[in-house]
Design a protein around this motif. Structure first.
Motif, PDB file in Angstrom:
ATOM      1  N   THR A 242       0.843  -1.196   0.000  1.00 11.80           N
ATOM      2  CA  THR A 242       0.000   0.000   0.000  1.00 11.80           C
ATOM      3  C   THR A 242       0.880   1.248   0.000  1.00 11.80           C
ATOM      4  O   THR A 242       1.968   1.253   0.584  1.00 11.80           O
ATOM      5  N   ASP A 243       0.395   2.265  -0.673  1.00 14.07           N
ATOM      6  CA  ASP A 243       1.077   3.572  -0.671  1.00 14.07           C
ATOM      7  C   ASP A 243       0.448   4.540   0.306  1.00 14.07           C
ATOM      8  O   ASP A 243       1.061   5.526   0.696  1.00 14.07           O
ATOM      9  N   ARG A 244      -0.807   4.282   0.631  1.00 12.56           N
ATOM     10  CA  ARG A 244      -1.490   5.122   1.629  1.00 12.56           C
ATOM     11  C   ARG A 244      -2.754   4.377   2.058  1.00 12.56           C
ATOM     12  O   ARG A 244      -3.544   3.948   1.225  1.00 12.56           O
ATOM     13  N   THR A 245      -2.910   4.204   3.342  1.00  9.70           N
ATOM     14  CA  THR A 245      -4.102   3.552   3.878  1.00  9.70           C
ATOM     15  C   THR A 245      -4.804   4.546   4.791  1.00  9.70           C
ATOM     16  O   THR A 245      -4.163   5.195   5.623  1.00  9.70           O
ATOM     17  N   THR A 246      -6.114   4.689   4.610  1.00  9.51           N
ATOM     18  CA  THR A 246      -6.839   5.681   5.404  1.00  9.51           C
ATOM     19  C   THR A 246      -7.058   5.169   6.839  1.00  9.51           C
ATOM     20  O   THR A 246      -6.887   3.976   7.118  1.00  9.51           O
ATOM     21  N   ALA A 247      -7.497   6.074   7.699  1.00  5.78           N
ATOM     22  CA  ALA A 247      -7.784   5.713   9.094  1.00  5.78           C
ATOM     23  C   ALA A 247      -8.930   4.713   9.180  1.00  5.78           C
ATOM     24  O   ALA A 247      -9.137   4.087  10.222  1.00  5.78           O
ATOM     25  N   THR A 248      -9.661   4.531   8.070  1.00  2.00           N
ATOM     26  CA  THR A 248     -10.774   3.574   8.046  1.00  2.00           C
ATOM     27  C   THR A 248     -10.420   2.276   7.316  1.00  2.00           C
ATOM     28  O   THR A 248     -11.275   1.403   7.150  1.00  2.00           O
ATOM     29  N   GLY A 249      -9.174   2.173   6.824  1.00  2.80           N
ATOM     30  CA  GLY A 249      -8.732   0.914   6.210  1.00  2.80           C
ATOM     31  C   GLY A 249      -8.869   0.828   4.700  1.00  2.80           C
ATOM     32  O   GLY A 249      -8.626  -0.240   4.127  1.00  2.80           O
ATOM     33  N   ASP A 250      -9.232   1.929   4.019  1.00  2.00           N
ATOM     34  CA  ASP A 250      -9.174   1.915   2.545  1.00  2.00           C
ATOM     35  C   ASP A 250      -7.696   1.906   2.144  1.00  2.00           C
ATOM     36  O   ASP A 250      -6.880   2.606   2.757  1.00  2.00           O
ATOM     37  N   VAL A 251      -7.400   1.152   1.083  1.00  2.00           N
ATOM     38  CA  VAL A 251      -5.991   0.936   0.716  1.00  2.00           C
ATOM     39  C   VAL A 251      -5.722   1.443  -0.700  1.00  2.00           C
ATOM     40  O   VAL A 251      -6.376   1.019  -1.649  1.00  2.00           O
ATOM     41  N   ALA A 263     -11.855  -9.548  -7.648  1.00  2.00           N
ATOM     42  CA  ALA A 263     -11.832 -10.961  -8.055  1.00  2.00           C
ATOM     43  C   ALA A 263     -11.673 -11.856  -6.827  1.00  2.00           C
ATOM     44  O   ALA A 263     -12.301 -12.920  -6.724  1.00  2.00           O
ATOM     45  N   ALA A 264     -10.825 -11.423  -5.889  1.00  2.00           N
ATOM     46  CA  ALA A 264     -10.608 -12.227  -4.678  1.00  2.00           C
ATOM     47  C   ALA A 264     -11.913 -12.312  -3.882  1.00  2.00           C
ATOM     48  O   ALA A 264     -12.313 -13.393  -3.420  1.00  2.00           O
ATOM     49  N   HIS A 265     -12.592 -11.191  -3.749  1.00  2.00           N
ATOM     50  CA  HIS A 265     -13.861 -11.154  -3.011  1.00  2.00           C
ATOM     51  C   HIS A 265     -14.873 -12.103  -3.659  1.00  2.00           C
ATOM     52  O   HIS A 265     -15.550 -12.882  -2.976  1.00  2.00           O
ATOM     53  N   ASP A 266     -14.972 -12.058  -4.971  1.00  2.00           N
ATOM     54  CA  ASP A 266     -15.953 -12.872  -5.691  1.00  2.00           C
ATOM     55  C   ASP A 266     -15.664 -14.362  -5.557  1.00  2.00           C
ATOM     56  O   ASP A 266     -16.570 -15.189  -5.670  1.00  2.00           O
ATOM     57  N   ASN A 267     -14.398 -14.686  -5.329  1.00  2.00           N
ATOM     58  CA  ASN A 267     -14.001 -16.106  -5.276  1.00  2.00           C
ATOM     59  C   ASN A 267     -13.664 -16.594  -3.876  1.00  2.00           C
ATOM     60  O   ASN A 267     -13.156 -17.710  -3.707  1.00  2.00           O
ATOM     61  N   GLY A 268     -13.906 -15.758  -2.871  1.00  2.00           N
ATOM     62  CA  GLY A 268     -13.639 -16.170  -1.489  1.00  2.00           C
ATOM     63  C   GLY A 268     -12.162 -16.369  -1.196  1.00  2.00           C
ATOM     64  O   GLY A 268     -11.789 -17.161  -0.321  1.00  2.00           O
ATOM     65  N   ALA A 335     -12.057  -0.646   2.037  1.00  2.33           N
ATOM     66  CA  ALA A 335     -11.775  -1.519   3.181  1.00  2.33           C
ATOM     67  C   ALA A 335     -12.624  -2.793   3.157  1.00  2.33           C
ATOM     68  O   ALA A 335     -12.154  -3.859   3.561  1.00  2.33           O
ATOM     69  N   ARG A 336     -13.858  -2.700   2.630  1.00  2.00           N
ATOM     70  CA  ARG A 336     -14.755  -3.869   2.667  1.00  2.00           C
ATOM     71  C   ARG A 336     -14.214  -5.037   1.852  1.00  2.00           C
ATOM     72  O   ARG A 336     -14.641  -6.184   2.026  1.00  2.00           O
ATOM     73  N   LEU A 337     -13.266  -4.776   0.944  1.00  4.73           N
ATOM     74  CA  LEU A 337     -12.698  -5.855   0.127  1.00  4.73           C
ATOM     75  C   LEU A 337     -11.398  -6.411   0.709  1.00  4.73           C
ATOM     76  O   LEU A 337     -10.791  -7.322   0.133  1.00  4.73           O
ATOM     77  N   VAL A 338     -10.968  -5.859   1.833  1.00  9.28           N
ATOM     78  CA  VAL A 338      -9.677  -6.256   2.418  1.00  9.28           C
ATOM     79  C   VAL A 338      -9.923  -7.192   3.603  1.00  9.28           C
ATOM     80  O   VAL A 338     -10.630  -6.832   4.553  1.00  9.28           O
ATOM     81  N   THR A 339      -9.340  -8.379   3.546  1.00  7.31           N
ATOM     82  CA  THR A 339      -9.540  -9.367   4.623  1.00  7.31           C
ATOM     83  C   THR A 339      -8.829  -8.933   5.897  1.00  7.31           C
ATOM     84  O   THR A 339      -9.342  -9.116   7.006  1.00  7.31           O
ATOM     85  N   GLY A 340      -7.625  -8.386   5.758  1.00  8.55           N
ATOM     86  CA  GLY A 340      -6.877  -7.969   6.949  1.00  8.55           C
ATOM     87  C   GLY A 340      -5.675  -7.140   6.574  1.00  8.55           C
ATOM     88  O   GLY A 340      -5.154  -7.223   5.447  1.00  8.55           O
ATOM     89  N   LEU A 341      -5.233  -6.317   7.521  1.00  8.26           N
ATOM     90  CA  LEU A 341      -4.041  -5.484   7.352  1.00  8.26           C
ATOM     91  C   LEU A 341      -2.926  -6.113   8.185  1.00  8.26           C
ATOM     92  O   LEU A 341      -3.101  -6.312   9.402  1.00  8.26           O
TER      93      LEU A 341
END
Ligand code: MRU
Length: 363
Positions: A242-251, A263-268, A335-341
């Motif tokens: 990541t080059d910048r991640t917000t305080a809410t977890g957007d990457v 694609a990752a979200h759609d395929n679990g 952030a909703r598409l990110v499993t974890g930081l």
């Protein structure tokens, strides 16, 4: 990281008043060390991407301030150096973070002490980056171990990564690739799918080069292949930088990261982000709205550079003469598409609460 038996960082003071870097524009075909001797050299190295990757950009900016203050340690010199370096690239927040830290440390000092203090602070930033990434590696390796437990014995864990968030993007180790190197050292069988990462091909040129030197099994794929691999169960997890991640977890990361996350979200498929804390921009909450996206020279899209069969480096045009091109360098993965930081303090949810739990001092 070791190259042909010699341990290197990506940036280091050479003991002769200049700062050495590896010129990443010449990889993978030529391993060339370049010496920076002035503010202008440092600014050029960042702008022209001789050094790149958010953490390395931050470290290079810190050393750039140190070089500038050797020539002019006045308030005006410090202001000029910070402004010139800040203008080099807009997206990686590590640049602003490093410059603010240098200014906080140096501004209160008398001019006579600034140059020496600047060199020490830049070295501290570089050393801290190495330690941060080492920790990210250990926390992230646990995720790769877990993935290995779900596979048949001996079957490799397939990790997909985008761009280069490895050793070359940091001072050492990498962020997204630190877990890969740590798990590899621990003996976990693994294999990395390397997105080529058009237009500048950081995956094909840099990630492949460093994985190859480290002996990590990998395969370079065209940028659009990842979705197909995920549909066929050939990716166990994605890890990107990541080059910048917000305080809410957007990457915000290299252009194309968002499509991989979709694609990752759609395929679990779990989608993780290696996140050193200097890459968190605590001042913003909406990545799509508030993160400045760098737009670069269109020739990076309309042209390709590579080595010919007889060893010459050549640039060729791939678009018709006169076709307009656009070159957006980064995109934002919500952030909703990110499993974890994966941070230096552990793995957290990509959310305000997740980040706050790990960094309570940020409120
Ligand atoms: C640990 S580096 C994280 C990011 O900086 C990396 O993924 C990336 O997008 C680099 O972009 P670049 O344009 O090569 O500087």
């Amino acid at each position: 990281m070791r190259i042909d038996g010699t341990a290197y960082r990506t940036i280091w003071p050479d003991g002769r008043g200049s700062v050495a870097i590896i010129d990443q524009t010449r990889l993978p075909h030529d391993f060339a060390i370049v010496r920076l001797t002035s503010l202008e050299d440092a600014a050029h190295a960042i702008r022209a991407m001789l050094v790149r990757g958010a953490p390395l950009i931050g470290a290079a900016a810190a050393y750039g301030v140190a070089l500038a203050l050797r020539a002019d340690a006045s308030d005006r010199g410090l202001d000029h150096a910070c402004a010139a370096l800040l203008a080099t690239r807009p997206t990686a927040v590590n640049l602003r973070w490093a410059l603010e830290r240098m200014r906080r440390r140096l501004a209160p000092l008398p001019e006579s002490q600034r140059s020496e203090a600047a060199e020490a602070e830049a070295a501290a930033i570089a050393d801290e980056d190495v330690e941060i990434n080492r920790s990210i590696g250990l926390h992230g390796a646990a995720l790769i171990h877990s993935a290995a437990e779900r596979k048949a014995p001996g079957e490799p864990v397939n990790v997909l990564t985008h761009c280069n968030a490895g050793w070359l993007a940091t001072v050492d180790w990498g962020t997204a690739l630190a877990p890969v190197y740590a798990a590899f050292e621990q003996g976990v069988p693994l294999h990395v799918w390397v997105d080529e990462t058009r237009p500048r091909n950081q995956g094909a040129s840099l990630t492949a080069w460093e994985l190859k030197h480290h002996g990590v099994p990998h395969t370079v794929i065209a940028d659009n292949v990842g979705g197909h691999l995920m549909q066929h169960g050939k990716v166990d997890l994605c890890i990107v930088g990541t080059d910048r991640t917000t305080a809410t977890g957007d990457v915000c990361n290299k252009i194309g990261t968002y499509l991989k996350a979709l694609a990752a979200h759609d395929n679990g498929v779990p989608f993780y982000v290696g996140l050193p804390s200097p890459t968190i921009d605590w001042t913003i909450a909406d990545g799509v709205r508030d993160i400045p996206i760098e737009e670069r020279d269109g020739r990076e899209v309309s042209e390709l550079t590579g080595r010919t069969a007889d060893g010459r480096i050549e640039t060729v045009r791939v678009t018709p003469d006169g076709s307009p091109v656009a070159n957006y360098a980064f995109d934002v993965t919500p952030a909703r598409l990110v499993t974890g930081l994966i941070t230096e303090r552990g793995v957290c949810a990509a959310s305000r609460d997740g980040l706050r739990d790990l960094f309570p001092e940020r409120g």
